[in-house]
Design a protein around this motif. Structure first.
Motif, PDB file in Angstrom:
ATOM      1  N   ALA A 198       0.830  -1.205   0.000  1.00  8.35           N
ATOM      2  CA  ALA A 198       0.000   0.000   0.000  1.00  8.35           C
ATOM      3  C   ALA A 198       0.866   1.256   0.000  1.00  8.35           C
ATOM      4  O   ALA A 198       0.573   2.228  -0.700  1.00  8.35           O
ATOM      5  CB  ALA A 198      -0.924  -0.006   1.213  1.00  8.35           C
ATOM      6  N   GLN A 199       1.939   1.231   0.776  1.00 10.50           N
ATOM      7  CA  GLN A 199       2.844   2.381   0.839  1.00 10.50           C
ATOM      8  C   GLN A 199       3.523   2.614  -0.503  1.00 10.50           C
ATOM      9  O   GLN A 199       3.643   3.746  -0.968  1.00 10.50           O
ATOM     10  CB  GLN A 199       3.879   2.174   1.940  1.00 10.50           C
ATOM     11  CG  GLN A 199       3.291   2.225   3.348  1.00 10.50           C
ATOM     12  CD  GLN A 199       4.299   1.854   4.422  1.00 10.50           C
ATOM     13  OE1 GLN A 199       5.433   1.491   4.119  1.00 10.50           O
ATOM     14  NE2 GLN A 199       3.893   1.926   5.672  1.00 10.50           N
ATOM     15  N   LYS A 200       3.981   1.542  -1.157  1.00  8.84           N
ATOM     16  CA  LYS A 200       4.659   1.673  -2.450  1.00  8.84           C
ATOM     17  C   LYS A 200       3.726   2.237  -3.510  1.00  8.84           C
ATOM     18  O   LYS A 200       4.150   2.993  -4.388  1.00  8.84           O
ATOM     19  CB  LYS A 200       5.200   0.317  -2.894  1.00  8.84           C
ATOM     20  CG  LYS A 200       6.392  -0.170  -2.098  1.00  8.84           C
ATOM     21  CD  LYS A 200       6.855  -1.540  -2.573  1.00  8.84           C
ATOM     22  CE  LYS A 200       8.047  -2.026  -1.761  1.00  8.84           C
ATOM     23  NZ  LYS A 200       8.492  -3.380  -2.199  1.00  8.84           N
ATOM     24  N   ALA A 201       2.446   1.860  -3.439  1.00  8.09           N
ATOM     25  CA  ALA A 201       1.468   2.322  -4.430  1.00  8.09           C
ATOM     26  C   ALA A 201       0.887   3.680  -4.069  1.00  8.09           C
ATOM     27  O   ALA A 201       0.107   4.249  -4.829  1.00  8.09           O
ATOM     28  CB  ALA A 201       0.350   1.303  -4.572  1.00  8.09           C
ATOM     29  N   GLY A 202       1.260   4.206  -2.892  1.00  4.35           N
ATOM     30  CA  GLY A 202       0.752   5.508  -2.491  1.00  4.35           C
ATOM     31  C   GLY A 202      -0.655   5.459  -1.938  1.00  4.35           C
ATOM     32  O   GLY A 202      -1.311   6.497  -1.792  1.00  4.35           O
ATOM     33  N   VAL A 203      -1.148   4.251  -1.603  1.00  6.87           N
ATOM     34  CA  VAL A 203      -2.484   4.124  -1.021  1.00  6.87           C
ATOM     35  C   VAL A 203      -2.486   4.694   0.380  1.00  6.87           C
ATOM     36  O   VAL A 203      -3.457   5.275   0.841  1.00  6.87           O
ATOM     37  CB  VAL A 203      -2.924   2.644  -0.996  1.00  6.87           C
ATOM     38  CG1 VAL A 203      -4.232   2.474  -0.221  1.00  6.87           C
ATOM     39  CG2 VAL A 203      -3.091   2.132  -2.417  1.00  6.87           C
ATOM     40  N   THR A 204      -1.357   4.566   1.059  1.00  6.89           N
ATOM     41  CA  THR A 204      -1.203   5.152   2.389  1.00  6.89           C
ATOM     42  C   THR A 204       0.240   5.534   2.548  1.00  6.89           C
ATOM     43  O   THR A 204       1.125   4.940   1.933  1.00  6.89           O
ATOM     44  CB  THR A 204      -1.606   4.160   3.496  1.00  6.89           C
ATOM     45  OG1 THR A 204      -1.491   4.795   4.772  1.00  6.89           O
ATOM     46  CG2 THR A 204      -0.730   2.921   3.506  1.00  6.89           C
ATOM     47  N   SER A 205       0.497   6.539   3.350  1.00  2.70           N
ATOM     48  CA  SER A 205       1.873   6.975   3.555  1.00  2.70           C
ATOM     49  C   SER A 205       2.462   6.275   4.749  1.00  2.70           C
ATOM     50  O   SER A 205       1.758   5.833   5.648  1.00  2.70           O
ATOM     51  CB  SER A 205       1.913   8.491   3.770  1.00  2.70           C
ATOM     52  OG  SER A 205       1.137   8.839   4.895  1.00  2.70           O
ATOM     53  N   SER A 206       3.784   6.176   4.740  1.00  2.00           N
ATOM     54  CA  SER A 206       4.475   5.541   5.853  1.00  2.00           C
ATOM     55  C   SER A 206       4.411   6.448   7.069  1.00  2.00           C
ATOM     56  O   SER A 206       4.571   7.657   6.986  1.00  2.00           O
ATOM     57  CB  SER A 206       5.939   5.290   5.473  1.00  2.00           C
ATOM     58  OG  SER A 206       6.639   4.720   6.538  1.00  2.00           O
ATOM     59  N   SER A 207       4.161   5.868   8.233  1.00  2.00           N
ATOM     60  CA  SER A 207       4.107   6.647   9.463  1.00  2.00           C
ATOM     61  C   SER A 207       4.477   5.745  10.621  1.00  2.00           C
ATOM     62  O   SER A 207       4.449   4.527  10.514  1.00  2.00           O
ATOM     63  CB  SER A 207       2.699   7.212   9.684  1.00  2.00           C
ATOM     64  OG  SER A 207       1.787   6.165   9.943  1.00  2.00           O
TER      65      SER A 207
END
Length: 218
Positions: A198-207
């Motif tokens: 999801a992070q790689k696809a930009g669905v959610t940002s890393s936090s």
């Protein structure tokens, strides 16, 4: 370096410069495509192979910096090496800040140009590999139903099954079924892997809340 599968584009409004660079680069095994106008380069059907662009700064109609901006807007990930007889420090800084690989004043040595091209193509190889991975992930995302995509987003945010069920006003079992389908379609073996996709696809940002240590789902 497998040069026959690589392309160096040259855009310079001086045909003699295009011919000279084409001859030079072909002598070193590169495939070369030349253009005397930025519009011709933009209209060209670019192949999906490692490539770079040797670009003159000062050109009529659309100068090099303007072409760089258009390429950024169009998400054309072709590394740029600027060449110019009339460059300035501010122009160089602007080009480099926008992602150019190098800013080379004319006249330049063969070694300087060839080294910059090698660096640019190496960078483009990495960009292409990364983009190929993103494209593959996006294809998997496209296979999700609207409800599965919704669950995917919630799981990617680190939410538990019971939290998702409460938010959606449905049963935990229903969420488990959707999550199972999401895991299968996304080809993820663990929730951690799903979050990374999801992070790689930009669905959610890393936090910080999305740490690799994921709480067990109930």
């Amino acid at each position: 370096m497998n040069k026959h599968r690589q392309i160096t584009y040259v855009v310079d409004n001086d045909p003699s410069v295009c011919r000279a660079l084409k001859l030079l680069l072909e002598q070193h095994g590169f495939r070369v495509e030349t253009f005397v106008r930025a519009s011709e380069f933009l209209a060209f059907k670019h192949l999906k192979v490692p490539s770079c662009l040797v670009l003159d700064v000062r050109m009529p109609c659309m100068n090099g910096l303007a072409l760089q901006n258009v390429m950024t807007d169009k998400q054309m990930m072709i590394p740029i090496i600027f060449i110019t007889s009339f460059g300035s420090i501010s122009m160089s800084v602007k080009a480099m800040q926008a992602g150019a690989i190098d800013f080379i004043p004319k006249p330049f040595t063969e070694e300087k140009l060839l080294n910059s091209i090698k660096i640019a193509i190496a960078k483009n190889k990495i960009q292409n590999k990364h983009q190929a991975k993103i494209t593959k992930i996006n294809r998997r995302i496209d296979s999700l139903s609207p409800r599965e995509l919704e669950v995917f987003r919630f799981v990617a945010q680190g939410m538990l099954n019971k939290q998702i069920a409460s938010k959606r006003g449905t049963s935990i079992q229903t969420i488990k079924v959707h999550r199972g389908r999401v895991m299968q379609k996304m080809q993820a073996k663990t929730v951690t892997e799903l979050i990374l996709l999801a992070q790689k696809a930009g669905v959610t940002s890393s936090s910080p809340s999305l740490s690799p240590i994921i709480p067990r789902y109930n």
